[in-house]
Design a protein around this motif. Structure first.
Motif, mmCIF file in Angstrom:
data_model
loop_
_atom_site.group_PDB
_atom_site.id
_atom_site.type_symbol
_atom_site.label_atom_id
_atom_site.label_comp_id
_atom_site.label_asym_id
_atom_site.label_seq_id
_atom_site.Cartn_x
_atom_site.Cartn_y
_atom_site.Cartn_z
ATOM 1 N N ALA A 26 9.450 9.244 0.355
ATOM 2 C CA ALA A 26 9.749 9.595 -1.027
ATOM 3 C C ALA A 26 8.963 10.850 -1.357
ATOM 4 N N SER A 264 8.347 4.619 0.132
ATOM 5 C CA SER A 264 7.458 4.162 -0.944
ATOM 6 C C SER A 264 8.137 3.150 -1.852
ATOM 7 N N VAL A 265 9.470 3.123 -1.861
ATOM 8 C CA VAL A 265 10.187 2.167 -2.717
ATOM 9 C C VAL A 265 10.533 0.891 -1.967
#
Length: 325
Positions: A26, A264-265
């Motif tokens: 990300a 990151s998600v």
């Protein structure tokens, strides 16, 4: 104002290219210099984080600078890859393993995107422009003990997007340890340490990355396996890899690896990357093939030139001949 809008719309496109051609991460607007995390060595592209424990070529200065101490002869390497959307990546490295200071290396990395569309605040085209990022590298590696090596790299990062420029000083550190009781090597590296850089008024953090890896070389066959784990501290991404490379007849090397990457998600993506190497005397060509789904296939090439004779061959030829009676 027009220039600023053009630069920042272009920077968004530039970051999108970096995201598409590097590990899935990300790339938030507060994280810059993502070129530093794109693999610019064909072997590293295949083996991923596991290469941190191998690091036995001139490209080691960009992965784990401690690996420069593993070199037995001076060598130079050139890397090239043509990317998406008129972008290209290239690097030049030279390593000299035996100096009074230790093993040293110098390198250059360049990433360029041409013919980008500039737009104003209303989305109207304002003409084309280019973007580029460059890295200059100076590395040093020394033995800490008989089987332990440490290394440092000092880098100067430069970025230019149209008329917007940024610069950053960066430090990498690494270590390698070889076990005497088994053909096992452990590697550790921390890369992209340094203060934030600024594009005009916007500060961007460097993509600080830490990696650990282990490599095992089989004694009966010229085959090595390597596993590694890499963590993007700022981007909060994780990459894992398990790879193998085997050499046949001292000429042809085949490589392959299974990789997993977590953004990151929380999204996880897996992939299989392959490659090969061809070696004739002091010349070596390595290639990697990385399918990227609908985006196409990215191919990378590294050409290596080693100087001097093989250590075993040198010792054999220098041995005095037995006298005949």
């Amino acid at each position: 104002m027009k220039t600023n809008c053009q630069s920042w719309s272009g920077r968004a496109a530039f970051l999108a290219i970096l995201w598409l051609t590097s590990a899935p991460a990300a790339l938030a607007s507060v994280v810059g210099a993502s070129t530093l995390n794109i693999a610019h060595d064909a072997r590293y592209e295949v083996l991923g984080a596991g290469f941190v424990a191998i690091a036995d070529n001139a490209g080691a200065m960009d992965v784990n600078p401690a690996g420069l101490s593993r070199l037995e002869r001076p060598e130079a390497s050139a890397f090239y890859s043509s990317y998406l959307l008129n972008s290209r990546l290239m690097s030049l490295n030279f390593a000299y393993p035996k100096t009074p200071l230790g093993a040293i290396g110098v390198g250059y990395l360049g990433f360029t995107v041409n013919n980008m569309d500039g737009r104003d605040a209303l989305g109207n085209q304002t003409g084309g422009f280019s973007a580029q990022e460059r890295v200059f590298n100076l590395s040093l590696s020394r033995p800490l003990a008989d089987s332990t090596f440490i290394g440092l790299s000092a880098k100067l990062f430069q970025s230019q997007l149209a008329d917007v420029k940024a610069m950053a000083a960066i430090v990498d550190a690494g270590a390698l340890h070889r076990f005497e009781s088994a053909p096992l090597t452990l590697g550790l590296s921390v890369r992209n340490m340094g203060p934030s850089m600024k594009y005009q008024s916007q500060a961007e953090q460097l993509p600080l990355t830490a990696a650990v890896a282990a490599a095992y070389a089989f004694s009966q066959v010229p085959t090595s396996i390597a596993i590694g784990l890499s963590r993007g501290i700022v981007e909060r991404t994780t990459d894992a890899s398990a790879g193998v490379e085997t050499t046949m007849g001292g000429i042809i090397t085949l490589r392959g690896a299974y990789k997993m990457a977590k953004g990151s998600v929380g999204a996880v993506r897996s992939s299989v990357v392959g490659g090969f190497g061809l070696r004739l005397s002091n010349y070596q060509l390595d290639a990697s093939i990385n399918p990227m789904s609908a985006l196409g296939t990215v191919t990378k090439f590294t050409f290596t030139l080693r100087f001097g004779r093989e250590p075993e061959l040198t010792a054999l030829r220098s041995r005095p001949k037995a006298k005949r009676n």
